[in-house]
Design a protein around this motif. Structure first.
Motif, PDB file in Angstrom:
ATOM      1  N   VAL A  89       0.753  -1.161  -0.015  1.00  0.00           N
ATOM      2  CA  VAL A  89       0.010   0.220  -0.077  1.00  0.00           C
ATOM      3  C   VAL A  89       0.594   1.622  -0.033  1.00  0.00           C
ATOM      4  N   HIS A  90       2.015   1.285   0.587  1.00  0.00           N
ATOM      5  CA  HIS A  90       2.913   2.625   0.955  1.00  0.00           C
ATOM      6  C   HIS A  90       3.460   2.586  -0.848  1.00  0.00           C
ATOM      7  N   LEU A  91       3.466   1.508  -1.863  1.00  0.00           N
ATOM      8  CA  LEU A  91       3.660   2.031  -3.082  1.00  0.00           C
ATOM      9  C   LEU A  91       3.032   3.206  -3.429  1.00  0.00           C
ATOM     10  N   THR A  92       4.434   4.568  -3.942  1.00  0.00           N
ATOM     11  CA  THR A  92       3.735   5.241  -5.049  1.00  0.00           C
ATOM     12  C   THR A  92       3.641   4.818  -6.599  1.00  0.00           C
ATOM     13  N   SER A  93       2.876   6.396  -6.819  1.00  0.00           N
ATOM     14  CA  SER A  93       2.342   5.410  -8.674  1.00  0.00           C
ATOM     15  C   SER A  93       3.667   5.950  -9.564  1.00  0.00           C
ATOM     16  N   GLU A  94       4.877   5.990  -8.820  1.00  0.00           N
ATOM     17  CA  GLU A  94       6.532   5.780  -9.793  1.00  0.00           C
ATOM     18  C   GLU A  94       6.336   4.535  -9.589  1.00  0.00           C
ATOM     19  N   GLU A  95       6.402   4.173  -8.330  1.00  0.00           N
ATOM     20  CA  GLU A  95       6.881   2.583  -8.335  1.00  0.00           C
ATOM     21  C   GLU A  95       5.880   1.265  -8.339  1.00  0.00           C
ATOM     22  N   GLU A  96       4.749   2.078  -9.119  1.00  0.00           N
ATOM     23  CA  GLU A  96       3.380   0.647  -9.762  1.00  0.00           C
ATOM     24  C   GLU A  96       4.376  -0.525 -10.475  1.00  0.00           C
ATOM     25  N   TYR A  97       4.705  -0.023 -11.525  1.00  0.00           N
ATOM     26  CA  TYR A  97       5.692  -0.336 -12.377  1.00  0.00           C
ATOM     27  C   TYR A  97       6.245  -1.545 -11.762  1.00  0.00           C
ATOM     28  N   GLU A 139      26.021   1.069   5.570  1.00  0.00           N
ATOM     29  CA  GLU A 139      25.131   1.780   4.820  1.00  0.00           C
ATOM     30  C   GLU A 139      23.423   1.177   4.965  1.00  0.00           C
ATOM     31  N   ARG A 140      22.557   2.657   5.469  1.00  0.00           N
ATOM     32  CA  ARG A 140      21.344   2.116   4.842  1.00  0.00           C
ATOM     33  C   ARG A 140      21.407   1.805   3.884  1.00  0.00           C
ATOM     34  N   TYR A 141      20.390  -0.284   3.020  1.00  0.00           N
ATOM     35  CA  TYR A 141      20.213   0.632   1.840  1.00  0.00           C
ATOM     36  C   TYR A 141      18.446   0.607   1.890  1.00  0.00           C
ATOM     37  N   HIS A 142      18.346   2.045   0.765  1.00  0.00           N
ATOM     38  CA  HIS A 142      17.246   1.658   0.943  1.00  0.00           C
ATOM     39  C   HIS A 142      16.649   2.091  -1.039  1.00  0.00           C
ATOM     40  N   PHE A 143      16.071   1.176  -0.856  1.00  0.00           N
ATOM     41  CA  PHE A 143      15.192   1.000  -2.218  1.00  0.00           C
ATOM     42  C   PHE A 143      13.644   1.671  -2.916  1.00  0.00           C
ATOM     43  N   PHE A 144      12.668   1.617  -1.736  1.00  0.00           N
ATOM     44  CA  PHE A 144      11.815   2.014  -1.972  1.00  0.00           C
ATOM     45  C   PHE A 144      11.473   3.556  -1.178  1.00  0.00           C
ATOM     46  N   ARG A 145      10.819   4.542  -1.984  1.00  0.00           N
ATOM     47  CA  ARG A 145      10.563   5.551  -1.506  1.00  0.00           C
ATOM     48  C   ARG A 145       9.747   6.233  -0.087  1.00  0.00           C
ATOM     49  N   SER A 146       9.089   4.400   0.144  1.00  0.00           N
ATOM     50  CA  SER A 146       8.645   4.467   1.876  1.00  0.00           C
ATOM     51  C   SER A 146       9.440   4.673   2.484  1.00  0.00           C
ATOM     52  N   SER A 147      10.405   3.644   2.558  1.00  0.00           N
ATOM     53  CA  SER A 147      11.746   3.497   3.238  1.00  0.00           C
ATOM     54  C   SER A 147      12.446   4.540   3.098  1.00  0.00           C
ATOM     55  N   CYS A 148      12.909   5.340   2.292  1.00  0.00           N
ATOM     56  CA  CYS A 148      13.217   6.555   2.257  1.00  0.00           C
ATOM     57  C   CYS A 148      12.799   7.665   3.144  1.00  0.00           C
ATOM     58  N   HIS A 149      11.827   7.993   3.351  1.00  0.00           N
ATOM     59  CA  HIS A 149      10.696   8.274   3.941  1.00  0.00           C
ATOM     60  C   HIS A 149      10.818   8.686   5.081  1.00  0.00           C
TER      61      HIS A 149
END
Lengths: 461, 176
Positions: A169-177, A296-306
């Motif tokens: 549910v936390h995937l943004t529209s840009e990540e839908e792909y 070092e933290r690995y952030h792949f998804f937008r929600s994780s960065c946020h």
């Protein structure tokens, strides 16, 4: 319909039968076993049951009593004392120390234990508990075994270290792909992006993680230790280790820890002097900071960065990823190999006396060896400079820190190119870098090229 | 140890089950309710083998439910202290190994494994004698002696030992 289940009534006839069986079997088993814990029962049943063995036992016991009396009468007082001592000793030997329990029974003598004590090892098997002495014993035998195979222990964190997960549910529209790219959970041996429909999650493995595990597996006994719950930990283990060759049952989740919101090595069956930890959160390991290699933290998804307050675009949005060859896992694997070879190949004392924490410290000291660092506009005024994290990190990395400028200074770490010290650095042709240089050096375990961390560059951004 | 015994249970039935198939309904419900459960007294109910008799139903006040006392024969399985059991190894680790005999979970600590057997870690953790002739690993069949039992509502736990004469591996899947 719930009413239906609440009336299991046993008839009296079967009760009698069962109690008869119980009695018969119990007296048999206790008669054949050497310990006399069931003696009371025997006496009760001796009247009813015409069991020869019980009678036998009684006769024997009374004989022993008579014998003891005779001995006491015959022996002098000094002899008697030593005899009593001997008896005591043998009693001590017989008494079980209850090294652990399984389903509330002692694992050594099978006795029911009233009080629950010791450390729970639920991740190995439900209902298993071990006492400290037993843990120490297991650790030391295991240690010898492991050193013979030239291995150490490595405890791995999951999130932000080996992989990155997000709720669907936390995937943004840009990540839908990503949804179309994700591999199904059924086939996990290939690919690095997975959709776990049942858990409503999407998981991205960190680049290089498969090679990392394959190589680390030869040098270390691998553990997973995550703050996620057990089902999540098992699902992730399946992604990372589809053939179950790396982790086995050494998967620890937050449900298995002994202290809330903390990770501890007390549930890891390895000597602390031989454990390395790979984690992105230093605060989780307050008691074992010396074993920790910070990632070092690995952030792949937008929600994780946020979640961690970064407002930059995530890898998923940029459709890129961390570098495979120069990423954090590749770097840390080099460090692990170095630690391993230093631990085992160093001539001198027995490996069992060596301490991996010491090795780690020595290795860190070499990173910035020979550098002398002066900070400028990094610490707030009136702040005790040598208490600042950056100062401490620089110190651990082997650099000497100073507050005063002198010709021996090699680096000036500054947030502003306009300060007096910064200008001095430019004039004297010393390295002028921003604080990120120290952080990057700390994560990468090697001196990063100073040109990439110029102070002006920061101002422009 | 297995026993074939007669037990009794009061079955409550909803009126919709009444009719021609009343008896069948009671029996199938009994099987659903009882088979696979544990009681501290009798152990694990393996299977119902027959119905002795079904008593007169009694209507419960206020509800339409009717209670039938049912006497049934069944096979139960209950481990006893001192009993010798054959079990299949499910997990091997440095603390010892876990084995199963039907619904019974048995733990054999490494204190109770013969001293000449040593733990070997790896992809397939196992306990092996120094000459490699005997090996205990996952799916091995072992003969062990029960030294402690505990029966829960749904599970039976046992502590076992193989440190005694004539105990140990009886069939090794790796060798076959």
């Amino acid at each position: 319909m719930s009413l239906v289940t609440d009336s299991p009534v046993d008839s009296s006839s079967s009760d009698d039968f069962a109690s008869f069986l119980d009695a018969a079997l119990e007296s048999n088993s206790s008669g054949s076993s050497p310990e006399g814990e069931a003696e009371e029962e025997e006496e009760e049943e001796a009247e009813e049951a015409d069991d020869d063995k019980v009678e036998d036992n009684r006769v024997k016991r009374s004989k022993v009593e008579i014998l003891e009396e005779v001995v006491e009468e015959a022996c002098g007082s000094t002899l008697q004392g030593s005899l009593e001592q001997k008896l005591e000793e043998s009693a001590k030997k017989d008494a079980c120390t209850h090294p652990g329990s399984f389903g509330d029974m002692c694992i050594l003598c099978g006795q029911r234990l009233e009080v629950e004590s010791g450390v729970t090892f639920g991740y190995i098997h439900k209902g298993l508990r071990l006492h400290n002495d037993e843990i120490v014993r297991l650790r030391s035998t295991d240690m010898k075994n492991l050193l013979r195979h030239k291995k150490l222990y490595l405890v791995l964190d999951l999130d932000h270290t080996l992989l990155n997960s997000t709720q669907l549910v936390h995937l943004t529209s840009e990540e839908e792909y990503l949804k179309t790219q994700a591999a199904p959970f059924q086939d996990v041996s290939e690919g690095s992006l997975f959709m776990l429909e049942a858990m409503h999650m999407m998981t991205k493995l960190r680049p290089f993680v498969r090679s990392f595990l394959r190589e680390a597996h030869n040098l270390f006994e691998l553990y997973i230790y995550t703050m996620g719950d057990r089902p999540y930990a098992l699902a992730m283990a399946k992604l990372l280790d589809p053939r179950r060759e790396y982790f086995g049952d050494r998967i620890i989740s937050r449900d298995d820890g002994t202290v809330k919101h903390q990770k501890g090595l007390d549930v890891v069956l390895g000597q602390e002097s031989a454990v390395l930890i790979l984690d992105d959160t230093e605060n989780a390991w307050t008691k074992h900071k010396d074993n920790l290699i910070l990632m070092e933290r690995y952030h792949f998804f937008r929600s994780s960065c946020h979640q961690f307050g970064f407002n930059c675009r995530s890898f998923s949005e940029l459709k890129s990823d961390e570098s495979e060859a120069e990423g954090a896992l590749a770097t840390v694997l080099q460090v692990l190999k170095q630690v391993h070879s230093m631990f085992f190949d160093e001539p001198g004392n027995d490996p069992i006396d060596r301490d991996v924490r010491q090795v780690l410290k020595t290795l860190r000291k070499e990173v910035l060896n020979g550098c002398k660092i002066v900070f400028s506009r990094v610490f707030p005024t009136k702040f005790q400079a040598d208490n600042h994290p950056l100062w401490k990190i620089a110190d651990q990395l082997g650099a000497s820190c100073s507050t005063e400028l002198d010709p021996s200074v090699t680096h000036v770490v500054s947030t502003d190119a306009g300060t007096e010290k910064s200008r001095w650095a430019v004039k004297e042709k010393k390295f002028l870098v921003n604080p990120k240089w120290i952080e990057a050096t700390n994560y990468m375990w090697q001196k990063k090229p100073e040109e990439n961390f110029s102070v002006d560059q920061v101002k422009n951004q | 140890m297995f026993f074939h015994i007669v037990l009794e249970r009061n079955m409550q039935l909803h009126p919709r089950h009444f009719g021609r198939n009343l008896r069948d309904n009671i029996v199938s419900k009994l099987m659903k309710d009882v088979e696979g459960t544990c009681s501290g007294r009798h152990g694990f109910v393996v299977a119902i083998t027959g119905i002795e008799n079904i008593g007169k139903g009694l209507i419960r006040d206020g509800t339409g439910f009717v209670t039938f006392p049912v006497k049934y024969q069944c096979v139960v399985f209950r481990p006893f202290k001192g009993e010798i059991l054959e079990a299949v190894v499910t997990m091997v680790n440095k603390m010892g190994f876990f084995a199963e005999a039907g619904p019974v979970q048995i733990f054999v600590s490494n204190h109770l494994i013969p001293d000449d057997m040593e733990f070997q870690s790896g992809d397939m953790p196992n306990y092996t004698t120094s000459d490699g002739s005997v090996k205990i690993q996952k799916d091995s069949e072992v003969r062990l002696k029960i030294i402690g039992t505990r029966v829960d509502a749904t599970e039976i736990f046992c502590i076992g030992t193989i440190k005694d004469d004539f105990l140990g591996v009886i069939n090794d899947p790796a060798a076959a």
